[in-house]
Design an enzyme around this catalytic site. Structure first.
Site, PDB file in Angstrom:
ATOM      1  N   ASP A  13       0.816  -1.233   0.000  1.00  0.00           N
ATOM      2  CA  ASP A  13       0.000   0.000   0.000  1.00  0.00           C
ATOM      3  C   ASP A  13       0.842   1.272   0.000  1.00  0.00           C
ATOM      4  O   ASP A  13       0.443   2.290   0.562  1.00  0.00           O
ATOM      5  CB  ASP A  13      -0.961   0.012   1.209  1.00  0.00           C
ATOM      6  CG  ASP A  13      -1.850  -1.207   1.221  1.00  0.00           C
ATOM      7  OD1 ASP A  13      -2.240  -1.660   0.125  1.00  0.00           O
ATOM      8  OD2 ASP A  13      -2.147  -1.727   2.314  1.00  0.00           O
ATOM      9  N   LYS A  16       1.759   1.984  -5.159  1.00  0.00           N
ATOM     10  CA  LYS A  16       2.273   1.391  -6.404  1.00  0.00           C
ATOM     11  C   LYS A  16       1.333   1.640  -7.578  1.00  0.00           C
ATOM     12  O   LYS A  16       1.763   1.940  -8.685  1.00  0.00           O
ATOM     13  CB  LYS A  16       2.475  -0.132  -6.219  1.00  0.00           C
ATOM     14  CG  LYS A  16       3.458  -0.486  -5.117  1.00  0.00           C
ATOM     15  CD  LYS A  16       3.529  -1.978  -4.875  1.00  0.00           C
ATOM     16  CE  LYS A  16       2.259  -2.565  -4.296  1.00  0.00           C
ATOM     17  NZ  LYS A  16       1.949  -2.098  -2.930  1.00  0.00           N
ATOM     18  N   GLY A  40      -4.641  -4.398  -3.687  1.00  0.00           N
ATOM     19  CA  GLY A  40      -5.626  -3.359  -3.987  1.00  0.00           C
ATOM     20  C   GLY A  40      -4.837  -2.156  -4.446  1.00  0.00           C
ATOM     21  O   GLY A  40      -4.165  -1.519  -3.641  1.00  0.00           O
ATOM     22  N   HIS A  41      -4.844  -1.879  -5.718  1.00  0.00           N
ATOM     23  CA  HIS A  41      -4.038  -0.795  -6.287  1.00  0.00           C
ATOM     24  C   HIS A  41      -4.965   0.316  -6.771  1.00  0.00           C
ATOM     25  O   HIS A  41      -5.802   0.099  -7.649  1.00  0.00           O
ATOM     26  CB  HIS A  41      -3.171  -1.317  -7.444  1.00  0.00           C
ATOM     27  CG  HIS A  41      -2.117  -2.283  -6.987  1.00  0.00           C
ATOM     28  ND1 HIS A  41      -1.179  -2.821  -7.826  1.00  0.00           N
ATOM     29  CD2 HIS A  41      -1.849  -2.788  -5.753  1.00  0.00           C
ATOM     30  CE1 HIS A  41      -0.379  -3.618  -7.127  1.00  0.00           C
ATOM     31  NE2 HIS A  41      -0.782  -3.626  -5.877  1.00  0.00           N
ATOM     32  N   GLN A 223       1.867  -6.105  -3.283  1.00  0.00           N
ATOM     33  CA  GLN A 223       2.383  -6.208  -1.898  1.00  0.00           C
ATOM     34  C   GLN A 223       3.666  -5.377  -1.741  1.00  0.00           C
ATOM     35  O   GLN A 223       3.795  -4.353  -2.378  1.00  0.00           O
ATOM     36  CB  GLN A 223       2.607  -7.684  -1.512  1.00  0.00           C
ATOM     37  CG  GLN A 223       1.322  -8.461  -1.299  1.00  0.00           C
ATOM     38  CD  GLN A 223       0.685  -8.960  -2.588  1.00  0.00           C
ATOM     39  OE1 GLN A 223       1.331  -9.605  -3.380  1.00  0.00           O
ATOM     40  NE2 GLN A 223      -0.591  -8.690  -2.797  1.00  0.00           N
TER      41      GLN A 223
HETATM   42  P1  GDP Z   1      -0.839   0.213  -3.541  1.00  0.00           P
HETATM   43  O1  GDP Z   1      -1.395  -1.052  -3.019  1.00  0.00           O
HETATM   44  O2  GDP Z   1       0.628   0.339  -3.285  1.00  0.00           O
HETATM   45  O3  GDP Z   1      -1.181   0.474  -4.983  1.00  0.00           O
HETATM   46  O4  GDP Z   1      -1.517   1.381  -2.685  1.00  0.00           O
HETATM   47  P2  GDP Z   1      -3.095   1.517  -2.339  1.00  0.00           P
HETATM   48  O5  GDP Z   1      -3.807   1.948  -3.553  1.00  0.00           O
HETATM   49  O6  GDP Z   1      -3.593   0.319  -1.614  1.00  0.00           O
HETATM   50  O7  GDP Z   1      -3.027   2.659  -1.245  1.00  0.00           O
HETATM   51  C1  GDP Z   1      -2.451   3.886  -1.528  1.00  0.00           C
HETATM   52  C2  GDP Z   1      -3.510   4.963  -1.298  1.00  0.00           C
HETATM   53  O8  GDP Z   1      -2.865   6.212  -1.249  1.00  0.00           O
HETATM   54  C3  GDP Z   1      -4.537   5.100  -2.411  1.00  0.00           C
HETATM   55  O9  GDP Z   1      -5.745   5.544  -1.878  1.00  0.00           O
HETATM   56  C4  GDP Z   1      -3.916   6.150  -3.329  1.00  0.00           C
HETATM   57  O10 GDP Z   1      -4.891   6.848  -4.090  1.00  0.00           O
HETATM   58  C5  GDP Z   1      -3.288   7.044  -2.317  1.00  0.00           C
HETATM   59  N1  GDP Z   1      -2.071   7.763  -2.706  1.00  0.00           N
HETATM   60  C6  GDP Z   1      -1.019   7.342  -3.442  1.00  0.00           C
HETATM   61  N2  GDP Z   1      -0.036   8.281  -3.434  1.00  0.00           N
HETATM   62  C7  GDP Z   1      -0.492   9.287  -2.665  1.00  0.00           C
HETATM   63  C8  GDP Z   1       0.065  10.532  -2.219  1.00  0.00           C
HETATM   64  O11 GDP Z   1       1.201  10.882  -2.521  1.00  0.00           O
HETATM   65  N3  GDP Z   1      -0.726  11.311  -1.409  1.00  0.00           N
HETATM   66  C9  GDP Z   1      -1.986  10.942  -1.033  1.00  0.00           C
HETATM   67  N4  GDP Z   1      -2.679  11.756  -0.260  1.00  0.00           N
HETATM   68  N5  GDP Z   1      -2.514   9.785  -1.417  1.00  0.00           N
HETATM   69  C10 GDP Z   1      -1.776   8.966  -2.204  1.00  0.00           C
HETATM   70  P1  IMO Z   2      -0.988  -4.261  -2.171  1.00  0.00           P
HETATM   71  O1  IMO Z   2      -0.540  -4.821  -3.491  1.00  0.00           O
HETATM   72  C1  IMO Z   2      -0.859  -4.674   2.148  1.00  0.00           C
HETATM   73  C2  IMO Z   2      -0.872  -8.782   3.735  1.00  0.00           C
HETATM   74  C3  IMO Z   2      -2.102  -9.253   4.495  1.00  0.00           C
HETATM   75  C4  IMO Z   2      -1.476 -10.291   5.410  1.00  0.00           C
HETATM   76  C5  IMO Z   2      -0.386 -10.913   4.544  1.00  0.00           C
HETATM   77  C6  IMO Z   2      -0.824 -12.189   3.856  1.00  0.00           C
HETATM   78  O2  IMO Z   2      -2.283  -3.554  -2.218  1.00  0.00           O
HETATM   79  O3  IMO Z   2       0.124  -3.470  -1.544  1.00  0.00           O
HETATM   80  P2  IMO Z   2      -2.449 -12.786   1.850  1.00  0.00           P
HETATM   81  O4  IMO Z   2      -3.900 -12.484   1.650  1.00  0.00           O
HETATM   82  O5  IMO Z   2      -1.565 -12.256   0.778  1.00  0.00           O
HETATM   83  O6  IMO Z   2      -2.195 -14.228   2.115  1.00  0.00           O
HETATM   84  O7  IMO Z   2      -2.072 -12.013   3.214  1.00  0.00           O
HETATM   85  O8  IMO Z   2      -0.067  -9.936   3.574  1.00  0.00           O
HETATM   86  N1  IMO Z   2      -1.153  -8.245   2.384  1.00  0.00           N
HETATM   87  C7  IMO Z   2      -1.095  -6.954   2.048  1.00  0.00           C
HETATM   88  N2  IMO Z   2      -0.875  -5.850   2.798  1.00  0.00           N
HETATM   89  N3  IMO Z   2      -1.029  -4.559   0.820  1.00  0.00           N
HETATM   90  C8  IMO Z   2      -1.225  -5.645   0.043  1.00  0.00           C
HETATM   91  O9  IMO Z   2      -1.266  -5.569  -1.296  1.00  0.00           O
HETATM   92  C9  IMO Z   2      -1.309  -6.903   0.664  1.00  0.00           C
HETATM   93  N4  IMO Z   2      -1.515  -8.155   0.201  1.00  0.00           N
HETATM   94  C10 IMO Z   2      -1.409  -8.955   1.262  1.00  0.00           C
HETATM   95  O10 IMO Z   2      -2.714  -8.210   5.207  1.00  0.00           O
HETATM   96  O11 IMO Z   2      -0.826  -9.684   6.506  1.00  0.00           O
HETATM   97 MG    MG Z   3      -2.962  -1.673  -1.774  1.00  0.00          MG
END
Ligand code: GDP
Ligand code: IMO
Ligand code: MG
Length: 435
Positions: A13, A16, A40-41, A223
């Site tokens: 998170d 990416k 979840g991207h 991840q």
């Molecule tokens: P990922 O799993 O690495 O793709 O990240 P997620 O999408 O799960 O979580 C990142 C969250 O931060 C999302 O809601 C993005 O829209 C948001 N985001 C990404 N970069 C920034 C930033 O620089 N500032 C803010 N405020 N939000 C960001």
């Molecule tokens: P993105 O791509 C954050 C964590 C889960 C758990 C462990 C194993 O959005 O960054 P799993 O379901 O993969 O067997 O869970 O890894 N986990 C993540 N944490 N971002 C993710 O994906 C994750 N995918 C799995 O919370 O601790």
């Molecule tokens: Mg994510």
């Protein structure tokens, strides 16, 4: 021609999805190389927000190829839903699903929760998407690849074997009942095979063809480095390799084809799920950041644990991934916290160390040693955006010094600074795909 991998440098998170969407504009092909719908991207542009779980985040440039690589596991239902959502909005994907990618089955999803309960305090707090059980079957060679799913005879045979083993395990080991019959599973997956057949092809060949044709290739990790099955904090991570090594094996490109490895670094750390997190904040600062930044899981909605940036963990991530550049995200979210701290060493059993311990038990005993720097002023999104228009020199000194310090600790340059969720909330210092 450049091949660039985007890797989460922390516990997932990091942002990416945002960075991949941004870079994908100049890439010819984007390949997701690991994980499944545990990811979840988030991709945000104009007034649209997409939360992608299976689809590569480079899907919003019509016509450009996106590949779900051989290192991925795929929930066909989730994928079909995502194809539907983005197609309705005019982004029908030019998608290849590598025929080697494995299929998540209902048994995997059922067993994920049961295995977690059995593990007690050693449970990772998974997303319950069946990821661990699916990769287990892949490693044990019971798994069903897309190639197998398309051949109805093989599909039937494999489901037959799997059904017997899994239902017995579910009933006899876990004392529960599996609701679906063998025919139900076969019918459902036979239907998915029909719907997805047109996308299934040799993804490894496609990405190598692209490289041979001197195209730009973007490899998208799910991840984060600290969640990886080999270098992550076992058993509190996921079941695939979210690393630059995984970018190679999970796409089919030889390691020496990768020119750039961009580590995505959130200005602080977050973690969903369990396991020790040495710099975790248990006070009001964590809640403040969580609320301000909407730090709740994109896949599960769980509140994310929040902590100070951990440079010890980052150094380890760099050592095992070889970052060529860093993308700092959430500089805006971290604003208003002062002073800011970042961990540069741990104290473990009375001794100072700058190396992350291998064992979770040891990591749980680590006390972070911090450096402190002045924080920076909170700005409105429009103010951050104006800074983006002007460029890196316009970034206030405090966040610049913070990023510079971390970059110097790692010996890795800053490529990108992100100050908001949208494409325009970004400063690109080095454009990896620039001619
Ligand atoms: P990922 O799993 O690495 O793709 O990240 P997620 O999408 O799960 O979580 C990142 C969250 O931060 C999302 O809601 C993005 O829209 C948001 N985001 C990404 N970069 C920034 C930033 O620089 N500032 C803010 N405020 N939000 C960001
Ligand atoms: P993105 O791509 C954050 C964590 C889960 C758990 C462990 C194993 O959005 O960054 P799993 O379901 O993969 O067997 O869970 O890894 N986990 C993540 N944490 N971002 C993710 O994906 C994750 N995918 C799995 O919370 O601790
Ligand atoms: Mg994510």
């Amino acid at each position: 021609m450049v091949v660039a991998a985007v890797v989460g440098a922390q516990w997932g998170d990091e942002g990416k999805g945002k960075i991949v969407d941004l870079l994908a504009e100049k890439a010819d092909v984007t390949v997701r190389f690991n994980g499944g719908d545990n990811a979840g991207h988030t991709v945000k542009f104009q007034d649209k927000t997409y939360k992608l779980h299976q689809m590569p985040s480079g899907a919003f440039y019509p016509g450009k190829k996106v590949i779900i690589g051989c290192g991925c596991v795929v929930n066909p239902k989730t994928l079909l839903e995502e194809i539907g959502i983005i197609s309705n909005d005019g982004y029908a994907p030019n998608l290849i699903i590598d025929s080697r990618a494995h299929v998540v089955l209902p048994y995997h999803i059922a067993l994920d929760g049961m295995e977690e309960s059995k593990k007690g305090s050693r449970a990772a707090g998974t997303t319950k998407k069946g990821i661990g059980p699916c990769y287990s079957d892949k490693a044990a060679r019971f798994g069903i690849r897309f190639a197998d799913m398309l051949d109805k005879k093989i599909l039937e045979e494999k489901i037959h074997t799997m059904h017997e083993i899994k239902t017995k395990t579910i009933e006899q080991v876990y004392g529960q009942k599996f609701a679906q019959g063998e025919d139900d599973v076969f019918e459902a997956y036979s239907g998915y095979a029909d719907e997805l057949a047109k996308y299934v092809a040799d993804g490894c060949a496609a990405v190598n063809d692209a490289v041979n044709a001197k195209k730009n290739v973007l490899l998208e990790g799910a991840q984060g480095a600290l969640l990886g099955i080999d270098q992550g904090l076992y058993p509190y991570g996921t079941s695939s390799n979210p690393t630059s090594g995984g970018a190679s094996t999970g796409s089919g490109l030889a390691p020496n084809k990768l020119n750039e490895v961009i580590g995505i670094v959130k200005a602080y750390v977050s973690r969903v799920g369990s396991g020790p997190l040495p710099t975790e904040l248990m006070d009001g600062t964590a809640q403040k950041i969580r609320d301000k930044g909407g730090e709740y899981g994109t896949t599960t909605g769980r509140p994310r644990r929040i902590g100070w940036l951990d440079v010890v963990a980052l150094k380890y991530a760099h050592e095992t991934n070889g970052f060529t550049g860093l993308a700092f995200t959430r500089i805006d979210t971290f604003a208003g916290v002062s002073p800011v701290k970042f961990c540069v060493a741990y104290e473990l059993d009375g001794k100072k160390t700058t190396r992350m311990p291998v064992s979770a038990e040891e990591l749980a005993r680590c006390k972070p040693i911090y450096e402190e720097m002045p924080g920076w002023k909170d700005l409105k999104p429009a103010e951050w955006r104006r800074i983006c228009v002007r460029g890196y020199f316009a970034v206030p000194d405090e966040p610049k010094n913070y990023m510079k310090r971390v970059s110097e600790y790692l010996g890795v340059p800053i490529y990108i600074v992100s100050v908001g969720p949208g494409r325009e909330d970004t400063i690109v210092i080095k454009d990896v795909f620039a001619k």
